[in-house]
Write an enzyme that holds these catalytic residues in place. Structure first.
Site, short mmCIF file in Angstrom:
data_model
loop_
_atom_site.label_atom_id
_atom_site.label_comp_id
_atom_site.label_asym_id
_atom_site.label_seq_id
_atom_site.Cartn_x
_atom_site.Cartn_y
_atom_site.Cartn_z
N SER A 190 0.81 -1.23 0.00
CA SER A 190 0.00 0.00 0.00
C SER A 190 0.84 1.27 0.00
O SER A 190 0.44 2.30 0.55
CB SER A 190 -0.95 0.03 1.21
OG SER A 190 -1.78 -1.09 1.18
N ARG A 191 2.02 1.21 -0.57
CA ARG A 191 2.91 2.38 -0.68
C ARG A 191 3.41 2.90 0.67
O ARG A 191 3.90 4.02 0.75
CB ARG A 191 2.24 3.53 -1.47
CG ARG A 191 1.86 3.17 -2.91
CD ARG A 191 3.11 2.80 -3.71
NE ARG A 191 2.88 2.68 -5.14
CZ ARG A 191 2.88 1.52 -5.81
NH1 ARG A 191 3.07 0.37 -5.20
NH2 ARG A 191 2.73 1.53 -7.13
#
Ligand SMILES: Cc1cc2nc3c(=O)[nH]c(=O)nc-3n(C[C@H](O)[C@H](O)[C@H](O)COP(=O)(O)O)c2cc1C
Length: 213
Positions: A190-191
């Site tokens: 999710s970055r």
């Protein structure tokens, strides 16, 4: 056919926790370089080198890391090339090791100095003869009218150096990028990536901090 601009990989197999990073960033770099090599990253010693021209404009290109020690990151090139002239006028340099396939990158910022001539001689002597002759034939980064002209120069130099060692050209040699900042980046899900940055304090000690992704 898939659209290369809309591909989206969710990284995240490996965390980079505080205890996963060694206190010495050079030792940590060596470890990650070995990991990249073990993971069959193509040319794991390839690094993108950015320099700043005299007019203040940046430029980047790939070079190969040939040695790493406590002084810094060493590579070899033509001192009269675009990068060579830029670094001699302004030693500011940045490096990126883009190990995409293992979701890692290492970012280095520092100051580049030419290495001792004896060291450049030593390395030049280990290069394949074809590369040695090419170093004489190419005025790197200068325009040339045709490929044929370059190949003609190579043929002439092969005759000139026939039966003897090829000497190192005066304008060919090494630089060492002495780092003041080294960042280890590990892609996460999710970055929410992990980033651990080392900065060299005035005392010479490395100070570390975690950066937001
Ligand atoms: C994988 C790879 C490795 C390279 N290694 C070097 C190198 O070690 N030294 C070098 O001078 N150029 C190397 N090059 C070529 C440079 O990227 C660049 O084209 C050349 O040095 C001229 O750069 P300049 O005009 O910005 O000075 C490499 C290119 C690639 C793609």
């Amino acid at each position: 056919m898939s659209d290369p601009l809309s591909q989206h990989t969710d990284y995240g197999q490996l965390p980079l926790g505080d205890s996963d990073v060694l206190d010495d960033p050079i030792a940590q770099f060596r470890l990650w370089l070995a990991n990249a090599s073990d993971a069959s990253v193509y040319e794991p010693n390839a690094m993108v080198l950015s320099t700043v021209d005299v007019d203040g404009s940046p430029s980047s290109r790939t070079v190969l890391l040939r040695a790493i020690d406590e002084t810094g990151f060493e590579f070899f090139t033509n001192y009269s090339s675009i990068k060579g002239r830029a670094l001699i006028a302004n030693p500011a340099a940045a490096l990126v090791f883009p190990w995409y396939s293992i979701h890692r990158q290492v970012l280095v910022r520092g100051s580049a100095q030419p290495v001792a001539a004896a060291l450049s001689d030593q390395y030049f002597a280990t290069r394949p003869r074809g590369s040695q002759i090419a170093a004489h034939a190419s005025e790197q980064s200068q325009p040339i009218a045709s490929r044929a002209l370059l190949e003609q120069r190579v043929t002439e130099l092969e005759h000139e150096f026939d039966g003897r060692d090829v000497p190192r050209p005066d304008d060919w040699g090494g630089f060492v990028v002495e780092p003041h900042t080294i960042e280890f980046w590990q892609g996460r899900s999710s970055r929410l990536h992990d980033r651990v940055r080392f900065m060299r304090a005035a005392s010479g000690e490395w100070e570390r901090m975690r950066l937001q992704p």
